[in-house]
Design a protein around this motif. Structure first.
Motif, PDB file in Angstrom:
ATOM      1  N   VAL A 172       0.825  -1.213   0.000  1.00 51.30           N
ATOM      2  CA  VAL A 172       0.000   0.000   0.000  1.00 51.30           C
ATOM      3  C   VAL A 172       0.857   1.260   0.000  1.00 51.30           C
ATOM      4  CG1 VAL A 172      -1.686   1.340   1.326  1.00 51.30           C
ATOM      5  CG2 VAL A 172      -1.968  -1.128   1.085  1.00 51.30           C
ATOM      6  N   ASP A 173       1.904   1.286   0.811  1.00 50.96           N
ATOM      7  CA  ASP A 173       2.753   2.472   0.886  1.00 50.96           C
ATOM      8  C   ASP A 173       3.446   2.749  -0.445  1.00 50.96           C
ATOM      9  OD1 ASP A 173       2.084   2.872   3.544  1.00 50.96           O
ATOM     10  OD2 ASP A 173       3.764   1.667   4.297  1.00 50.96           O
ATOM     11  N   LEU A 174       3.918   1.690  -1.097  1.00 48.26           N
ATOM     12  CA  LEU A 174       4.576   1.865  -2.390  1.00 48.26           C
ATOM     13  C   LEU A 174       3.572   2.326  -3.447  1.00 48.26           C
ATOM     14  CD1 LEU A 174       7.049   1.642  -4.196  1.00 48.26           C
ATOM     15  CD2 LEU A 174       6.565  -0.803  -4.480  1.00 48.26           C
ATOM     16  N   ALA A 175       2.375   1.749  -3.443  1.00 51.86           N
ATOM     17  CA  ALA A 175       1.353   2.162  -4.395  1.00 51.86           C
ATOM     18  C   ALA A 175       0.982   3.630  -4.189  1.00 51.86           C
ATOM     19  CB  ALA A 175       0.114   1.286  -4.247  1.00 51.86           C
ATOM     20  N   ARG A 176       0.849   4.016  -2.950  1.00 53.74           N
ATOM     21  CA  ARG A 176       0.536   5.428  -2.628  1.00 53.74           C
ATOM     22  C   ARG A 176       1.642   6.354  -3.115  1.00 53.74           C
ATOM     23  NH1 ARG A 176      -0.675   7.532   3.576  1.00 53.74           N
ATOM     24  NH2 ARG A 176      -0.810   9.792   3.106  1.00 53.74           N
ATOM     25  N   GLU A 177       2.878   5.941  -2.909  1.00 50.95           N
ATOM     26  CA  GLU A 177       4.024   6.743  -3.363  1.00 50.95           C
ATOM     27  C   GLU A 177       4.037   6.883  -4.885  1.00 50.95           C
ATOM     28  OE1 GLU A 177       8.832   6.060  -3.585  1.00 50.95           O
ATOM     29  OE2 GLU A 177       7.790   5.425  -1.749  1.00 50.95           O
ATOM     30  N   ARG A 178       3.717   5.802  -5.597  1.00 48.99           N
ATOM     31  CA  ARG A 178       3.713   5.847  -7.063  1.00 48.99           C
ATOM     32  C   ARG A 178       2.568   6.698  -7.597  1.00 48.99           C
ATOM     33  NH1 ARG A 178       5.271  -0.386  -8.880  1.00 48.99           N
ATOM     34  NH2 ARG A 178       7.434  -0.318  -8.124  1.00 48.99           N
ATOM     35  N   ILE A 179       1.433   6.668  -6.918  1.00 56.43           N
ATOM     36  CA  ILE A 179       0.320   7.522  -7.338  1.00 56.43           C
ATOM     37  C   ILE A 179       0.677   8.993  -7.159  1.00 56.43           C
ATOM     38  CG2 ILE A 179      -2.050   8.219  -6.753  1.00 56.43           C
ATOM     39  CD1 ILE A 179      -2.593   5.227  -6.142  1.00 56.43           C
ATOM     40  N   SER A 180       1.346   9.313  -6.064  1.00 54.33           N
ATOM     41  CA  SER A 180       1.802  10.704  -5.851  1.00 54.33           C
ATOM     42  C   SER A 180       2.797  11.115  -6.923  1.00 54.33           C
ATOM     43  CB  SER A 180       2.447  10.834  -4.465  1.00 54.33           C
ATOM     44  OG  SER A 180       1.505  10.629  -3.440  1.00 54.33           O
ATOM     45  N   SER A 181       3.689  10.187  -7.289  1.00 53.66           N
ATOM     46  CA  SER A 181       4.663  10.466  -8.338  1.00 53.66           C
ATOM     47  C   SER A 181       3.968  10.677  -9.678  1.00 53.66           C
ATOM     48  CB  SER A 181       5.659   9.309  -8.429  1.00 53.66           C
ATOM     49  OG  SER A 181       6.563   9.488  -9.497  1.00 53.66           O
ATOM     50  N   MET A 182       2.961   9.847  -9.963  1.00 52.17           N
ATOM     51  CA  MET A 182       2.196   9.985 -11.203  1.00 52.17           C
ATOM     52  C   MET A 182       1.473  11.320 -11.246  1.00 52.17           C
ATOM     53  SD  MET A 182      -1.299   9.712 -12.203  1.00 52.17           S
ATOM     54  CE  MET A 182      -2.076   8.587 -11.052  1.00 52.17           C
TER      55      MET A 182
END
Length: 441
Positions: free
Chosen positions: A170-180
């Motif tokens: 979840v933390d990695l997915a959240r980080e990637r969404i912020s990056s996107m």
């Protein structure tokens, strides 16, 4: 038992197969190497079972808890995705919806399918459902998911794609969404659909890099047909590498914001994956020495994996020769390992056509690889340019209104592009006028 352990290795072969959390063991006697163990047959059988059980415990200890959870989540995801397209899905969801509404109002089709899974397991919430809720709450804390990046208006499916790509972290997915989200803002991706190359560059692109969308497969996935073997990198004399990458991003936005909603309307459920057909006839080994081509390819793959994850259903490789194997051995390192399984090698001739017909309607198989002449999808590139022209007119009438309204307007238009639409804005709503009928969007 200890005395005869080395003899057991000579007497039996232990083979196992893994499926989910179930490990099945088969102990196969090798009669030609059979060494008599002390005691009667029951004692021998007991020794073999003890040895097998000991090995089983060692293997299970070797499998980390994390890896077992990921495998379980993948199975849950497969169940949920299959449930969403099942004819019985609505009936089961209707039964579940009779219960008390969840306090978080998490009632999308995807969440409903998760609740079907939970009901079957007698659980309050499936693990997948819990992770999705955590991710959704975290993304909302970060300012929300970009409106124009939500495929078909289905936020949960968009979140799920990032969650799967992050291996359910979840933390990695959240980080990637912020990056996107940051990437879209910095590169003005929300307005990409109103950008286009000048006509002379488009003509060069069509000559040197023949590709287009070519209808839909039987599951509703848009088909992108690319004649990779005919690519001529002389295109770089007409277009810069940056422009070629930008054209790819334009195609991704067109696919996500026009073709996916169009396919979803046809199928009755959200479609957020596409299919590739790559015709490699004429592929030259010289492409491996073209550093510009390789760098463009790597950049395109990087963008797809980070900002458009889990949008590939299948890639069909047509007319692959020995050159493909050499090229693939070099390029496969830039693809996620799980995407390797999505490649299907299509045999030549009638056998290959028979394989394609299993997944693709006859009228959507390109003529150049054996499809019927006069395929209705043959001019997908011209259709895309027509669609983009209409979309630019929607942007031109939008003034300084929020992109939220423009995105909804594009989605409504994309479902039925033959409709003549006019957008009107007020402080509280956007009104879509269609033949004197007003629809709030």
């Amino acid at each position: 038992r200890q005395t005869h352990t080395h003899r057991l290795d000579r007497v039996c072969r232990l083979s196992y197969s893994y499926s989910g959390n179930i490990i099945s063991f088969r102990i196969i006697s090798l009669s030609q190497q059979m060494v008599k163990l002390p005691g009667n047959g029951n004692v021998q059988a007991a020794i073999l079972l003890l040895a097998g059980w000991s090995l089983l415990k060692k293997i299970r200890r070797g499998m980390s808890r994390e890896s077992r959870e990921k495998r379980s989540l993948k199975r849950e995801t497969s169940f949920v995705m299959a449930e969403l397209v099942s004819p019985d899905f609505l009936k089961e969801v209707e039964k579940c919806s009779g219960s008390k509404q969840q306090e978080d109002n998490y009632n999308s089709p995807l969440a409903s399918a998760c609740r079907v899974l939970s009901a079957r397991r007698n659980e309050k919430d499936s693990k997948l459902h819990q992770l999705l809720k955590r991710l959704k709450e975290g993304v909302e804390e970060d300012g929300g998911f970009p409106i124009c990046a939500i495929v078909n208006g289905d936020l949960d499916r968009s979140l799920l794609r990032f969650l799967i790509a992050a291996e359910f972290d979840v933390d990695l997915a959240r980080e990637r969404i912020s990056s996107m989200k940051k990437w879209r803002e910095e590169n003005d991706i929300d307005h990409m659909l109103r950008w286009i190359l000048p006509d002379e560059k488009l003509a060069a692109l069509k000559r040197c890099m023949p590709s287009s969308y070519h209808g839909f497969d039987k599951e509703g996935h848009p088909i992108h047909f690319e004649q990779t073997g005919r690519f001529r990198w002389g295109i770089l004399k007409h277009c810069s590498a940056e422009e070629l990458v930008k054209i790819h991003i334009l195609a991704q936005e067109y696919q996500s914001r026009v073709l996916f909603p169009r396919a979803s309307a046809m199928k009755g459920y959200t479609v957020d994956k596409m299919a590739n057909i790559l015709d490699l006839k004429g592929l030259n080994i010289g492409v491996l020495s073209n550093l510009h081509a390789l760098n463009i390819f790597k950049e395109v793959q990087r963008i797809d994996q980070l900002y458009y994850p889990e949008m590939l259903s299948t890639t069909y490789i047509v007319n692959a020769g020995f050159v493909f194997r050499a090229v693939w051995n070099v390029l496969k390192v830039v693809f996620p390992a799980k995407d390797h399984k999505k490649l299907k090698m299509v045999p030549r001739g009638e056998k290959g056509l028979k394989m394609l017909r299993e997944f693709i309607p006859e009228e959507h198989i390109p003529e150049s690889i054996g499809g019927n002449p006069g395929s209705e999808a043959r001019n997908g590139q011209a259709k895309m340019l027509e669609d983009l022209k209409e979309i630019r007119s929607l942007f031109s009438h939008s003034g300084d209104k929020s992109d939220k309204y423009i995105q909804k307007s594009i989605r409504i238009w994309s479902i039925d592009p033959e409709r003549k639409l006019k957008l009107e804005y007020s402080e509280s709503e956007t009104v879509l006028t269609d033949l004197c009928k007003k629809i709030n969007v």
